[in-house]
Design a protein around this motif. Sequence first.
Motif, PDB file in Angstrom:
ATOM      1  N   TYR A 188       6.186  -1.922   4.488  1.00 41.48           N
ATOM      2  CA  TYR A 188       5.596  -1.937   3.144  1.00 41.48           C
ATOM      3  C   TYR A 188       6.691  -2.342   2.169  1.00 41.48           C
ATOM      4  O   TYR A 188       7.686  -1.625   2.008  1.00 41.48           O
TER       5      TYR A 188
ATOM      6  N   THR B 274      -3.360   9.663  -7.330  1.00 45.99           N
ATOM      7  CA  THR B 274      -4.137   9.760  -6.091  1.00 45.99           C
ATOM      8  C   THR B 274      -4.789  11.132  -5.927  1.00 45.99           C
ATOM      9  O   THR B 274      -5.704  11.281  -5.103  1.00 45.99           O
TER      10      THR B 274
ATOM     11  N   TYR C 144      -3.037   3.930  -0.904  1.00 43.65           N
ATOM     12  CA  TYR C 144      -2.028   4.828  -0.355  1.00 43.65           C
ATOM     13  C   TYR C 144      -2.599   5.767   0.707  1.00 43.65           C
ATOM     14  O   TYR C 144      -1.927   6.720   1.107  1.00 43.65           O
ATOM     15  N   ASP C 145      -3.810   5.493   1.167  1.00 44.96           N
ATOM     16  CA  ASP C 145      -4.392   6.291   2.249  1.00 44.96           C
ATOM     17  C   ASP C 145      -3.573   6.125   3.528  1.00 44.96           C
ATOM     18  O   ASP C 145      -3.144   5.013   3.867  1.00 44.96           O
ATOM     19  N   ARG C 146      -3.416   7.222   4.263  1.00 46.86           N
ATOM     20  CA  ARG C 146      -2.695   7.149   5.530  1.00 46.86           C
ATOM     21  C   ARG C 146      -3.413   6.227   6.515  1.00 46.86           C
ATOM     22  O   ARG C 146      -2.761   5.567   7.338  1.00 46.86           O
ATOM     23  N   SER C 147      -4.730   6.165   6.445  1.00 56.20           N
ATOM     24  CA  SER C 147      -5.475   5.310   7.369  1.00 56.20           C
ATOM     25  C   SER C 147      -5.089   3.847   7.216  1.00 56.20           C
ATOM     26  O   SER C 147      -5.192   3.066   8.171  1.00 56.20           O
TER      27      SER C 147
ATOM     28  N   CYS D 176     -11.385   2.786   0.726  1.00 62.80           N
ATOM     29  CA  CYS D 176      -9.939   2.970   0.916  1.00 62.80           C
ATOM     30  C   CYS D 176      -9.217   3.006  -0.418  1.00 62.80           C
ATOM     31  O   CYS D 176      -9.528   2.230  -1.324  1.00 62.80           O
TER      32      CYS D 176
ATOM     33  N   LYS E  75      -8.685  12.744  -3.817  1.00 63.72           N
ATOM     34  CA  LYS E  75      -8.651  13.702  -2.705  1.00 63.72           C
ATOM     35  C   LYS E  75      -9.992  14.405  -2.552  1.00 63.72           C
ATOM     36  O   LYS E  75     -10.159  15.221  -1.646  1.00 63.72           O
TER      37      LYS E  75
ATOM     38  N   LEU F  48      -1.861   2.912   5.550  1.00 62.17           N
ATOM     39  CA  LEU F  48      -0.409   2.829   5.684  1.00 62.17           C
ATOM     40  C   LEU F  48       0.049   3.007   7.124  1.00 62.17           C
ATOM     41  O   LEU F  48       1.066   2.416   7.526  1.00 62.17           O
ATOM     42  N   ASP F  49      -0.680   3.792   7.903  1.00 62.45           N
ATOM     43  CA  ASP F  49      -0.304   3.984   9.305  1.00 62.45           C
ATOM     44  C   ASP F  49      -0.520   2.720  10.128  1.00 62.45           C
ATOM     45  O   ASP F  49      -0.051   2.635  11.273  1.00 62.45           O
ATOM     46  N   ASN F  50      -1.220   1.758   9.578  1.00 62.72           N
ATOM     47  CA  ASN F  50      -1.435   0.483  10.256  1.00 62.72           C
ATOM     48  C   ASN F  50      -0.633  -0.648   9.607  1.00 62.72           C
ATOM     49  O   ASN F  50      -0.952  -1.824   9.778  1.00 62.72           O
TER      50      ASN F  50
END
Length: 260
Positions: free
Chosen positions: A205, A175, A194-197, A191, A179, A199-201
């Motif tokens: 997992y 990854t 493993y993007d937080r945008s 996307c 970056k 995973l945070d949704n």
Amino acid sequence: MNTVMNRLYADYVMPSRLPLYEDFIRAAGNAGYAQISVRQYVHALREQDPRRQQKVIVHRHDIDTDLRTARKLFEIEKEYGIKASYYFRLSTLDFALMNEIEEYGSEASYHYEELATFAKKHDIKDPAVIHARLGDIRDDFARNFDLIEDRLGRKLTTVASHGDFANRRLELSNTEILKDRALRERCGIECETYDRSLLDNIDMYISDRPFPQYYRPLSPFDALGQYARICFLTHPRQWETNWIENTRDNLFRLYEGVTW
């Protein structure tokens, strides 16, 4: 000894677990979950689609090996009318299958690993040297990404990092390549899985694992009803044995481990 025996069982003896995968699809549907691809979910998040808050299973398949079982997974999903994302390595690219997946409405994209590949090719074991060569590694990624898009004749919008033993030794994920925002924009990547945008949704997992664990951190069946937004990562190898493919992969992994 137990580890070796477990690996031999998983690779050569284990009965097919594909009926269990079908059972899970059916159970998730009966429990009211939409079952969609990573790309569909990313678009739902971006467009404020109601599915982003509803019960949803985001299906992700990493095709590390075994195209035969990958196709079987796809056929099961077609039977139930669900969608999924399939991420292919350079070593598992099958453009005929990928086009079938896309024409059905699921997603076929890239399971990239240029950082690990570069390290092994150039015999680099120092993470600092890898960081210094990220420009070259990103050029390799862009070149491969473009070639896949050109051959497939479709735009790739999400990608997934592959995890290699070289990444673990270096303590650097693939990854790192993405970056770089300019690279993402140049390739049109919306996307990385493993993007937080993303995973945070996700509320839970879950990844499949080899025998005897099978799942981490819990069974997807147990997650139904407890969590609304579930990402389920699977690999064909964990669902059906393929003697030829497993032997080829094991021998190549042994060769790389000895030579790098």
